[in-house]
Write a protein that holds these residues in place. Structure first.
Motif, PDB file in Angstrom:
ATOM      1  N   PRO A  53       0.789  -1.235   0.004  1.00 59.59           N
ATOM      2  CA  PRO A  53      -0.097  -0.072  -0.083  1.00 59.59           C
ATOM      3  C   PRO A  53       0.828   1.250   0.069  1.00 59.59           C
ATOM      4  O   PRO A  53       0.356   2.363  -0.131  1.00 59.59           O
ATOM      5  N   GLY A  54       2.237   1.167   0.013  1.00 59.29           N
ATOM      6  CA  GLY A  54       3.014   2.319   0.161  1.00 59.29           C
ATOM      7  C   GLY A  54       3.813   2.731  -1.166  1.00 59.29           C
ATOM      8  O   GLY A  54       4.361   3.470  -1.360  1.00 59.29           O
ATOM      9  N   ILE A  55       3.511   1.599  -2.158  1.00 58.07           N
ATOM     10  CA  ILE A  55       4.287   2.065  -3.523  1.00 58.07           C
ATOM     11  C   ILE A  55       3.197   1.711  -4.474  1.00 58.07           C
ATOM     12  O   ILE A  55       2.580   0.940  -4.904  1.00 58.07           O
ATOM     13  N   TYR A  56       2.871   2.966  -5.182  1.00 59.18           N
ATOM     14  CA  TYR A  56       2.091   3.457  -6.231  1.00 59.18           C
ATOM     15  C   TYR A  56       0.635   2.719  -5.949  1.00 59.18           C
ATOM     16  O   TYR A  56       0.075   2.134  -6.903  1.00 59.18           O
ATOM     17  N   ALA A  57       0.235   2.886  -4.909  1.00 59.92           N
ATOM     18  CA  ALA A  57      -1.164   2.246  -4.271  1.00 59.92           C
ATOM     19  C   ALA A  57      -2.212   3.179  -4.473  1.00 59.92           C
ATOM     20  O   ALA A  57      -1.826   4.571  -3.898  1.00 59.92           O
ATOM     21  N   SER A  58      -3.588   2.939  -4.961  1.00 55.87           N
ATOM     22  CA  SER A  58      -4.464   3.908  -4.680  1.00 55.87           C
ATOM     23  C   SER A  58      -4.703   4.111  -3.122  1.00 55.87           C
ATOM     24  O   SER A  58      -5.342   5.466  -2.764  1.00 55.87           O
ATOM     25  N   GLY A  59      -4.592   3.181  -2.317  1.00 57.17           N
ATOM     26  CA  GLY A  59      -4.764   3.414  -1.046  1.00 57.17           C
ATOM     27  C   GLY A  59      -4.314   4.733  -0.277  1.00 57.17           C
ATOM     28  O   GLY A  59      -4.470   4.956   0.705  1.00 57.17           O
ATOM     29  N   SER A  60      -2.803   4.738  -0.884  1.00 59.72           N
ATOM     30  CA  SER A  60      -2.105   5.788  -0.226  1.00 59.72           C
ATOM     31  C   SER A  60      -2.754   7.125  -0.471  1.00 59.72           C
ATOM     32  O   SER A  60      -2.616   8.081   0.455  1.00 59.72           O
ATOM     33  N   TYR A  61      -3.378   7.528  -1.649  1.00 57.00           N
ATOM     34  CA  TYR A  61      -4.091   8.634  -1.774  1.00 57.00           C
ATOM     35  C   TYR A  61      -5.304   8.754  -0.984  1.00 57.00           C
ATOM     36  O   TYR A  61      -5.540   9.623  -0.563  1.00 57.00           O
ATOM     37  N   LEU A  62      -6.067   7.885  -0.856  1.00 59.38           N
ATOM     38  CA  LEU A  62      -7.160   7.510  -0.062  1.00 59.38           C
ATOM     39  C   LEU A  62      -6.705   7.870   1.595  1.00 59.38           C
ATOM     40  O   LEU A  62      -7.546   8.734   2.142  1.00 59.38           O
ATOM     41  N   MET A  63      -5.775   7.426   1.926  1.00 62.83           N
ATOM     42  CA  MET A  63      -5.380   7.557   3.104  1.00 62.83           C
ATOM     43  C   MET A  63      -4.922   8.901   3.617  1.00 62.83           C
ATOM     44  O   MET A  63      -5.577   9.481   4.830  1.00 62.83           O
ATOM     45  N   ARG A  64      -4.522   9.927   2.679  1.00 63.46           N
ATOM     46  CA  ARG A  64      -4.360  11.356   2.870  1.00 63.46           C
ATOM     47  C   ARG A  64      -5.583  11.948   3.171  1.00 63.46           C
ATOM     48  O   ARG A  64      -5.510  12.835   4.159  1.00 63.46           O
ATOM     49  N   HIS A  65      -6.776  11.556   2.729  1.00 59.78           N
ATOM     50  CA  HIS A  65      -7.968  12.275   2.895  1.00 59.78           C
ATOM     51  C   HIS A  65      -8.708  11.535   4.094  1.00 59.78           C
ATOM     52  O   HIS A  65      -9.348  12.206   4.830  1.00 59.78           O
TER      53      HIS A  65
END
Length: 172
Positions: A61-73
């Motif tokens: 989830p920390g390498i080019y994963a959509s979840g990292s963008y969601l986590m920011r929000h």
């Protein structure tokens, strides 16, 4: 049930409520913001109904994963726990039985070579290069280069780039 995530993790999701989110995988990051905001709102709605939810991603989830963008929000509004996965590059190296780098060496990871010139270092991983493997093959004749496709899936392929089957590009 036709997604790659479902094929891999479906047995753990069977019988549970599943919400599919539309997440852009191409285009400029700024264009993704609206989709990420909508996905975050959907996840917040689900968190009103369920005590815990999961957002599975392919790889880490920390390498080019959509979840990292969601986590920011999402993280500022709701506690989140990230569970690490196995990055494709690490799975491929393990399958090949080779290290990505050794003591005193650096590892360079680039997400494509469309956006930047290929400046190879001894240990370079080029992610998302499927449609440009022929070009990559031509640029790397002086290096030991490997290609991997669909690692961990039934239709996986891994080996020296010279042996990669033409016209079989995959996002994975």
């Amino acid at each position: 049930k036709d997604s790659v995530v479902w094929k891999i993790a479906g047995k753990w999701m069977e019988g549970k409520p599943v919400c599919r989110l539309k997440m852009p995988m191409k285009g400029k990051r700024e264009q993704w913001e609206e989709a990420h905001r909508k996905a975050m709102e959907t996840l917040l709605d689900w968190l009103q109904k369920y005590e815990k939810i999961a957002y599975p991603v392919l790889g880490d989830p920390g390498i080019y994963a959509s979840g990292s963008y969601l986590m920011r929000h999402l993280a500022p509004l709701h506690p989140c726990k990230v569970i690490p996965g196995i990055p494709a590059m690490c799975a491929a190296a393990a399958e090949l039985g080779i290290p990505l780098c050794e003591q005193g060496e650096s590892l360079y990871v680039i997400d494509s070579f469309e956006k930047q010139p290929l400046l190879f270092h001894k240990n370079t991983v080029v992610m998302k290069a499927g449609k440009r493997l022929t070009e990559l093959r031509n640029l790397t004749s002086e290096y030991s280069v490997y290609a991997a496709k669909n690692i961990g899936m039934p239709e996986s392929w891994i080996g020296e780039i010279e042996a990669y089957p033409e016209d079989t590009a995959s996002y994975f």
